[in-house]
Design a protein around this motif. Structure first.
Motif, mmCIF file in Angstrom:
data_model
loop_
_atom_site.group_PDB
_atom_site.id
_atom_site.type_symbol
_atom_site.label_atom_id
_atom_site.label_comp_id
_atom_site.label_asym_id
_atom_site.label_seq_id
_atom_site.Cartn_x
_atom_site.Cartn_y
_atom_site.Cartn_z
ATOM 1 N N ALA A 297 0.843 -1.200 0.000
ATOM 2 C CA ALA A 297 0.000 0.000 0.000
ATOM 3 C C ALA A 297 0.878 1.249 0.000
ATOM 4 C CB ALA A 297 -0.909 0.004 1.213
ATOM 5 N N GLN A 298 0.386 2.297 -0.634
ATOM 6 C CA GLN A 298 1.070 3.585 -0.691
ATOM 7 C C GLN A 298 0.110 4.663 -0.217
ATOM 8 O OE1 GLN A 298 4.276 4.138 -2.111
ATOM 9 N NE2 GLN A 298 4.563 1.951 -2.321
ATOM 10 N N ARG A 299 0.637 5.742 0.337
ATOM 11 C CA ARG A 299 -0.191 6.874 0.746
ATOM 12 C C ARG A 299 0.186 8.102 -0.070
ATOM 13 N NH1 ARG A 299 -0.135 3.884 5.234
ATOM 14 N NH2 ARG A 299 -1.993 3.823 6.527
ATOM 15 N N ALA A 300 -0.807 8.953 -0.305
ATOM 16 C CA ALA A 300 -0.575 10.207 -1.011
ATOM 17 C C ALA A 300 -1.374 11.299 -0.308
ATOM 18 C CB ALA A 300 -1.000 10.102 -2.470
ATOM 19 N N VAL A 301 -0.834 12.509 -0.305
ATOM 20 C CA VAL A 301 -1.497 13.659 0.307
ATOM 21 C C VAL A 301 -1.774 14.680 -0.789
ATOM 22 C CG1 VAL A 301 -1.272 15.506 2.011
ATOM 23 C CG2 VAL A 301 -0.265 13.268 2.477
ATOM 24 N N PHE B 156 -8.198 10.335 5.370
ATOM 25 C CA PHE B 156 -8.343 11.571 6.142
ATOM 26 C C PHE B 156 -8.748 12.702 5.214
ATOM 27 C CE2 PHE B 156 -6.460 15.612 7.423
ATOM 28 C CZ PHE B 156 -6.952 15.761 8.705
ATOM 29 N N ILE B 157 -9.681 13.528 5.671
ATOM 30 C CA ILE B 157 -10.006 14.803 5.028
ATOM 31 C C ILE B 157 -10.124 15.821 6.145
ATOM 32 C CG2 ILE B 157 -11.642 16.150 3.672
ATOM 33 C CD1 ILE B 157 -12.619 13.542 2.435
ATOM 34 N N GLY B 158 -9.389 16.920 6.060
ATOM 35 C CA GLY B 158 -9.464 17.944 7.096
ATOM 36 C C GLY B 158 -8.689 19.189 6.714
ATOM 37 N N THR B 159 -8.759 20.172 7.582
ATOM 38 C CA THR B 159 -8.035 21.421 7.357
ATOM 39 C C THR B 159 -6.538 21.189 7.581
ATOM 40 O OG1 THR B 159 -8.179 22.105 9.657
ATOM 41 C CG2 THR B 159 -10.000 22.763 8.210
ATOM 42 N N HIS B 160 -5.742 22.162 7.196
ATOM 43 C CA HIS B 160 -4.302 22.052 7.414
ATOM 44 C C HIS B 160 -3.985 21.966 8.902
ATOM 45 C CE1 HIS B 160 -2.521 22.572 3.372
ATOM 46 N NE2 HIS B 160 -3.707 23.102 3.113
ATOM 47 N N ALA B 161 -4.729 22.688 9.734
ATOM 48 C CA ALA B 161 -4.504 22.637 11.188
ATOM 49 C C ALA B 161 -4.810 21.241 11.723
ATOM 50 C CB ALA B 161 -5.372 23.678 11.890
ATOM 51 N N GLU C 247 -0.664 11.866 12.406
ATOM 52 C CA GLU C 247 0.556 11.299 11.825
ATOM 53 C C GLU C 247 0.175 10.757 10.455
ATOM 54 O OE1 GLU C 247 3.005 8.815 14.354
ATOM 55 O OE2 GLU C 247 1.863 9.561 16.074
ATOM 56 N N ALA C 248 0.484 11.499 9.419
ATOM 57 C CA ALA C 248 0.028 11.183 8.057
ATOM 58 C C ALA C 248 0.464 9.792 7.612
ATOM 59 C CB ALA C 248 0.542 12.233 7.092
ATOM 60 N N ASP C 249 1.634 9.354 8.015
ATOM 61 C CA ASP C 249 2.106 8.034 7.574
ATOM 62 C C ASP C 249 1.472 6.886 8.355
ATOM 63 O OD1 ASP C 249 3.446 8.798 9.883
ATOM 64 O OD2 ASP C 249 5.308 7.797 9.322
ATOM 65 N N ARG C 250 0.720 7.197 9.407
ATOM 66 C CA ARG C 250 0.090 6.142 10.204
ATOM 67 C C ARG C 250 -1.430 6.139 10.084
ATOM 68 N NH1 ARG C 250 2.224 5.079 15.781
ATOM 69 N NH2 ARG C 250 2.762 3.083 14.948
ATOM 70 N N VAL C 251 -1.995 7.146 9.427
ATOM 71 C CA VAL C 251 -3.449 7.244 9.270
ATOM 72 C C VAL C 251 -3.916 6.177 8.325
ATOM 73 C CG1 VAL C 251 -5.341 8.682 8.464
ATOM 74 C CG2 VAL C 251 -3.461 9.708 9.705
ATOM 75 N N LEU D 277 -6.248 15.980 1.864
ATOM 76 C CA LEU D 277 -6.828 14.665 1.678
ATOM 77 C C LEU D 277 -5.695 13.653 1.677
ATOM 78 C CD1 LEU D 277 -9.072 12.647 0.640
ATOM 79 C CD2 LEU D 277 -8.425 13.385 -1.657
ATOM 80 N N ILE D 278 -5.803 12.624 2.510
ATOM 81 C CA ILE D 278 -4.829 11.537 2.517
ATOM 82 C C ILE D 278 -5.536 10.299 2.005
ATOM 83 C CG2 ILE D 278 -3.310 10.063 3.884
ATOM 84 C CD1 ILE D 278 -3.148 12.283 5.963
#
Length: 47
Positions: free
Chosen positions: A3-7, A32-37, A43-47, A17-18
């Motif tokens: 699996a690969q992740r992209a933002v 994930f979908i959310g604001t920059h804050a 943790e983007a690599d663990r979501v 969007l992740i």
């Protein structure tokens, strides 16, 4: 292939969007979908 992740910056760069992509199966999962804050708090690599 694993699996690969992209933002992505979306909606005029107001949101992030992740996605997790399973290339071998041709699947894309929204992780994930959310604001920059909100993005800064996860943790983007663990979501």
């Amino acid at each position: 292939m694993g699996a690969q992740r992209a933002v992505f910056n979306i909606c005029g760069n107001q949101y992030r969007l992740i996605v997790k992509t399973e290339y071998g199966k041709g699947w894309v999962f929204i992780r994930f979908i959310g604001t920059h804050a909100e993005y800064d708090k996860v943790e983007a690599d663990r979501v």
